[in-house]
Design an enzyme around this catalytic site. Structure first.
Site, PDB file in Angstrom:
ATOM      1  N   GLY A 162      31.681  -0.400   8.536  1.00 11.62           N
ATOM      2  CA  GLY A 162      31.139   0.775   9.544  1.00 11.62           C
ATOM      3  C   GLY A 162      30.927   1.991   8.507  1.00 11.62           C
ATOM      4  CE  LYS A 218      30.782  -0.224   4.960  1.00 11.29           C
ATOM      5  NZ  LYS A 218      31.027   0.877   4.084  1.00 11.29           N
ATOM      6  CG  ASP A 272      37.230  -0.528   1.170  1.00 10.99           C
ATOM      7  OD1 ASP A 272      36.585  -0.576   0.052  1.00 10.99           O
ATOM      8  OD2 ASP A 272      36.356   0.090   1.918  1.00 10.99           O
ATOM      9  CD  GLU A 321      35.413  -3.014   2.301  1.00 14.58           C
ATOM     10  OE1 GLU A 321      36.279  -3.136   3.089  1.00 14.58           O
ATOM     11  OE2 GLU A 321      34.395  -2.503   2.540  1.00 14.58           O
ATOM     12  CB  SER A 360      38.435   1.749   8.317  1.00 12.99           C
ATOM     13  OG  SER A 360      38.441   2.335   7.047  1.00 12.99           O
ATOM     14  CG  ASP A 413      31.153  -1.554   1.463  1.00  7.63           C
ATOM     15  OD1 ASP A 413      30.042  -1.357   1.514  1.00  7.63           O
ATOM     16  OD2 ASP A 413      31.978  -0.817   1.878  1.00  7.63           O
ATOM     17  CE  LYS A 458      37.722   3.310   3.329  1.00  9.44           C
ATOM     18  NZ  LYS A 458      36.453   2.930   2.749  1.00  9.44           N
ATOM     19  CE  LYS A 503      37.816  -0.447   4.861  1.00 11.21           C
ATOM     20  NZ  LYS A 503      36.414  -0.684   5.004  1.00 11.21           N
TER      21      LYS A 503
HETATM   22  O1  OSB Z   1      34.211   1.722   2.210  1.00  8.98           O
HETATM   23  O2  OSB Z   1      34.057   0.849   4.296  1.00  8.98           O
HETATM   24  C1  OSB Z   1      33.900   1.604   3.589  1.00  8.98           C
HETATM   25  C2  OSB Z   1      33.163   4.888   5.821  1.00  8.98           C
HETATM   26  C3  OSB Z   1      32.474   5.556   4.793  1.00  8.98           C
HETATM   27  C4  OSB Z   1      32.246   5.012   3.732  1.00  8.98           C
HETATM   28  C5  OSB Z   1      32.692   3.851   3.149  1.00  8.98           C
HETATM   29  C6  OSB Z   1      33.379   3.232   3.882  1.00  8.98           C
HETATM   30  C7  OSB Z   1      33.835   3.601   5.492  1.00  8.98           C
HETATM   31  C8  OSB Z   1      34.681   3.193   6.263  1.00  8.98           C
HETATM   32  C9  OSB Z   1      34.236   3.359   7.748  1.00  8.98           C
HETATM   33  O3  OSB Z   1      35.548   2.329   6.115  1.00  8.98           O
HETATM   34  C10 OSB Z   1      34.928   2.491   8.851  1.00  8.98           C
HETATM   35  C11 OSB Z   1      34.188   2.609  10.218  1.00  8.98           C
HETATM   36  O4  OSB Z   1      33.105   3.139  10.215  1.00  8.98           O
HETATM   37  O5  OSB Z   1      34.929   2.472  11.193  1.00  8.98           O
HETATM   38 MG    MG Z   2      34.131  -0.337   1.920  1.00  9.56          MG
END
Ligand code: OSB
Ligand code: MG
Length: 372
Positions: A291, A263, A189, A214, A136, A239, A164, A162
């Site tokens: 995660g 999660k 995401d 996402e 990510s 999510d 953001k 992935k």
């Molecule tokens: O949206 O997936 C998410 C971390 C904190 C808050 C939201 C997200 C995330 C991640 C972490 O994408 C990914 C990881 O822990 O490897």
């Molecule tokens: Mg997410």
């Protein structure tokens, strides 16, 4: 199992690189841990996964610590539990606070796996010996910097990337990644950054064969997501919006998503994660484990969970060495990703990756004992 006593620990952790989620950037992310002691001398660890402030969900580190200290752990010490349902029953009256509940539920499973002398995934019925992972990538100041991070991730062997996105940093990075890296498995995401007014953007993104988009819309919405899913072909993955089995049931029923990112902290446990995953897969919804920048302890739990065949898409799990200056797993036994982007699950009882208990003792910033 008879729990003779419990401990609540807050451990100071520093991330190697700052990370941006929902337009908030952070670098410190303390771990909140629960440690359960059985009358037979077994010690189980669980981790909360909460973030420093309430920008992803209403919960955060201080709330998880406080709810565990005030309401959950006082009811756990000096009690026997024959099943996870009995444990869940002690805190079922508490509305929400899933990031608190997971810490004690995880510790419960850690104890069970040691009692039964089997690896954690086997306790849950997991059968896959290795689990595929992706990584990510944070929002970066420029698209060029992000392209550099994608290049490093691909060189490390990750086969699903992935990124953001947020308003102003969305279409441009996707176009640039497709131009430079072609047909890689790519997803975005949005962490609730958009509304239905942004439909033109989603129609544009729909042309780039993304694996999924996402959580494009509000954290507590499924109605607008259903409307958006009717208008684009790229699968929407929820999510933030899925906090429970019933949330999943309703979102699927109205067509709000084709994929769910599970999660364990967000849904309040591994038992809940399994229930949601197996139900959703039976309806052909894609399932993967996300995660929360957990330490290696939380990442180890998550890796074991992905051994359940219901988890059919790569997890957000980049091992235990990517996020923290010093992790909570022993330095010489980290969670490693192989060149094909798989984590091979250990077959030893319990987590299978040893915990660095000496490091934990040295970095406690708050602690409470039950009974006191
Ligand atoms: O949206 O997936 C998410 C971390 C904190 C808050 C939201 C997200 C995330 C991640 C972490 O994408 C990914 C990881 O822990 O490897
Ligand atoms: Mg997410």
């Amino acid at each position: 199992m008879k729990i003779s006593r419990a401990e609540l620990l807050r451990i100071g952790l520093t991330m190697k690189h700052s990370f941006e989620v929902s337009s908030k950037r952070f670098q410190e992310k303390d771990a909140v841990l629960v440690r359960l002691y059985t009358s037979e001398g077994i010690i189980g660890y669980g981790e909360s996964g909460a973030l420093p402030s309430p920008f992803y969900s209403p919960e955060y580190i201080d709330s998880a610590y406080q709810v565990l200290a005030q309401y959950i752990l006082p009811d756990i010490a000096n009690r026997s539990f024959a099943s996870v349902e009995e444990l869940e029953q002690t805190y079922a009256w508490i509305k929400g606070h899933h990031f608190a509940k997971i810490a004690v539920e995880g510790a419960f499973w850690h104890v069970v796996s040691q009692e039964r002398q089997v690896p954690l995934h086997q306790v849950w019925g997991g059968t896959l010996p290795r689990v595929e992972v992706g990584n990510s990538l944070s929002i970066e100041p420029t698209v060029d910097i992000l392209l550099g991070k994608v290049e490093v991730a691909l060189a490390q062997g990750f086969r699903r990337i992935k990124i953001k996105i947020k308003p102003g940093f969305d279409l441009e990075p996707v176009i640039a990644i497709r131009e430079r890296f072609g047909d890689i498995s790519l997803m975005v995401d949005a962490n609730s950054g958009y509304s239905l007014k942004d439909i033109a953007l989603f129609r544009e993104l729909d042309r780039f064969s993304l694996l999924m988009i996402e959580q494009p819309l509000e954290h507590d919405d499924i109605i607008d997501h259903a409307e958006l899913q009717r208008q684009i072909t790229t699968p929407i993955c929820l999510d933030e919006s899925i906090l429970s089995y019933d949330d999943a049931r309703k979102a699927i029923a109205i067509g709000a998503c084709k994929i769910i990112n599970i999660k364990p902290p967000r849904v309040g446990g591994f038992a809940a994660s399994k229930r949601i995953a197996e139900y959703a897969r039976s309806l052909n919804i894609g399932i993967w484990c996300g995660g929360m920048f957990e330490s290696g302890i939380g990442k180890a739990f998550n890796a074991h969970l992905c051994s359940l065949p219901a988890f059919n898409l790569p997890a957000d799990n980049s091992g235990s060495r990517s996020y923290y200056e010093h992790d909570l797993l022993a330095d010489d036994h980290p969670i490693e990703i192989d060149q094909d982007a798989y984590i091979t699950l250990p077959q030893a009882p319990g987590l299978g990756w040893p915990i660095d208990t000496a490091f934990i003792e040295q970095h406690i910033t708050a602690k409470a004992k039950f009974p006191a």
